[in-house]
Design a protein around this motif. Structure first.
Motif: not given
Length: 411
Positions: A188-194
């Motif tokens: 999820a972090s790979l997809v959502l973090l700027r």
């Protein structure tokens, strides 16, 4: 409207960073308790168990220094995601058959976990600087305090979680469940973090690792002494003393330490209320000196009371609760100051250097905790703690202070 959209995006990023940090911290606390309990069951002494975490602290020193430089070059989103991935690998290393779960293997897994933890923490703390306008220092203080306090509360909760999982499903199943959950957070972090978060406009050179700011160097020295003063009694001396000298069973010792960490985290979250933010006052070097000086008196008093044969159980439980409240305020105040002092361009360089000193303090405290306790006992550990805190207070005298308001015109 555009400003609202920008604020909304920043808040979403803050919540995502905080969620990443929470998930990581929960597994970090649970993993520590799982390793402690598992190797305790195998017959290892408390000091031997504590030494399993030695590489965890050693690599924390290295990671914070190099990780800050790396974050400025490749972006804080990447260093945060690398930290999450490394923790999944560290957890997976503990899924080998029991015969392969040797001390060197566990120490290697803990070293990898230490690298992961400090990459994640450095990234989270640095990112907040970039999501809050420079003039909104009160907001910055509250956000840093909330992130730091919630992290420590969740670490304490992780202690409970690790013990519960070990009881319910066993060591391997517990580690597998945590690895799977953290892997989902990582995706999820790979997809959502700027993607451009924290990347410096000018690529820092490797020689820029050491901070050039006098304020950051002084604050880092104070931080090293502050955390050395905590861990010199907390890591080895206190749990061994409670178990051996007071006859507490393991769950009572673990429960007390977990409750202490949770309470410490809760106080950190509301620390701005204690340091004058309600009145519009922001902490400076004067506040750092004052709070450290007050804290130094607590372990000095506890050491004197133990030496005078006061009831050890009452002295430690009450005294260390007071210590926890004051220590949490000191820690939260430091966490705000470093983010405030750090340069926006390449913020992770300054924050990484500071947390390198933090890790060095933990390493120093861990080693001293085992050695001083073995040689001279818990009272001596508390006396060393008081000395380190006195040094932290004196060092803090060199931190910048807010300019005194000029008197208004005479009526």
């Amino acid at each position: 409207m555009r400003a609202m959209r920008t604020l909304s995006q920043d808040v979403r990023q803050y919540l995502l960073i905080t969620g990443n940090y929470w998930a990581f911290t929960l597994t970090d606390g649970a993993l520590r308790m799982l390793v402690v309990l598992h190797f305790h069951q195998l017959g290892y002494s408390p000091l031997q168990v504590a030494m399993l975490f030695l590489f965890y602290e050693v690599f924390g020193v290295i990671t914070n220094l190099v990780g800050g430089w790396l974050g400025a070059r490749i972006g804080l989103n990447r260093t945060m995601n690398i930290g999450l991935a490394l923790q999944v690998v560290a957890l997976s290393m503990l899924l080998v058959p029991a015969a392969a779960l040797t001390v060197p293997w566990v120490m290697a897994a803990q070293a990898l976990s230490g690298i992961a933890k400090d990459l994640n923490k450095m990234s989270a703390k640095s990112s907040i600087k970039l999501l809050v306008p420079g003039e909104a220092q009160g907001t910055l203080y509250r956000w840093v305090a909330a992130l730091t306090g919630s992290k420590n509360a969740l670490k304490g909760l992780g202690f409970f979680l690790g013990g519960a999982l070990l009881t319910w499903v066993g060591f391997r199943a517990s580690v597998a469940a945590m690895a799977a959950a953290l892997a989902l957070v990582w995706v999820a972090s790979l997809v959502l973090l700027r993607r451009d978060l924290g990347k410096a406009k000018h690529k820092p050179r490797f020689r820029d690792l050491l901070s050039k700011s006098r304020a950051i160097n002084i604050l880092s020295a104070a931080r090293m002494c502050l955390f050395g003063a905590r861990d010199v009694w907390f890591v080895v001396a206190l749990p061994v003393f409670l178990a051996q000298s007071l006859g507490w069973d393991f769950w009572r010792v673990g429960g007390f330490l977990a409750a202490w960490v949770i309470g410490y985290g809760v106080v950190q979250s509301v620390a701005p209320k204690f340091t004058g933010l309600r009145r519009g006052a922001l902490p400076d070097g004067r506040a750092a000196f004052g709070w450290a000086a007050v804290l130094a008196g607590i372990p000095a008093m506890l050491a004197a009371m133990l030496s005078a044969a006061f009831p050890a159980g009452v002295v430690l439980v009450v005294g260390l609760l007071v210590f926890g409240v004051l220590f949490a305020i000191n820690s939260s105040l430091h966490s705000y100051l470093i983010v405030s002092y750090a340069s926006e361009d390449g913020v992770s360089l300054d924050v990484g250097f500071y947390y390198m000193a933090n890790a060095l303090g933990r390493l120093m405290g861990t080693v001293l905790s085992g050695w001083v306790f073995q040689v001279a006992g818990l009272a001596a550990c508390l006396a060393v703690s008081a000395l380190l805190l006195a040094i932290a207070a004196l060092v803090s005298l060199g931190l910048p202070r807010h300019a005194a308001p000029r008197p208004g015109p005479a009526a």
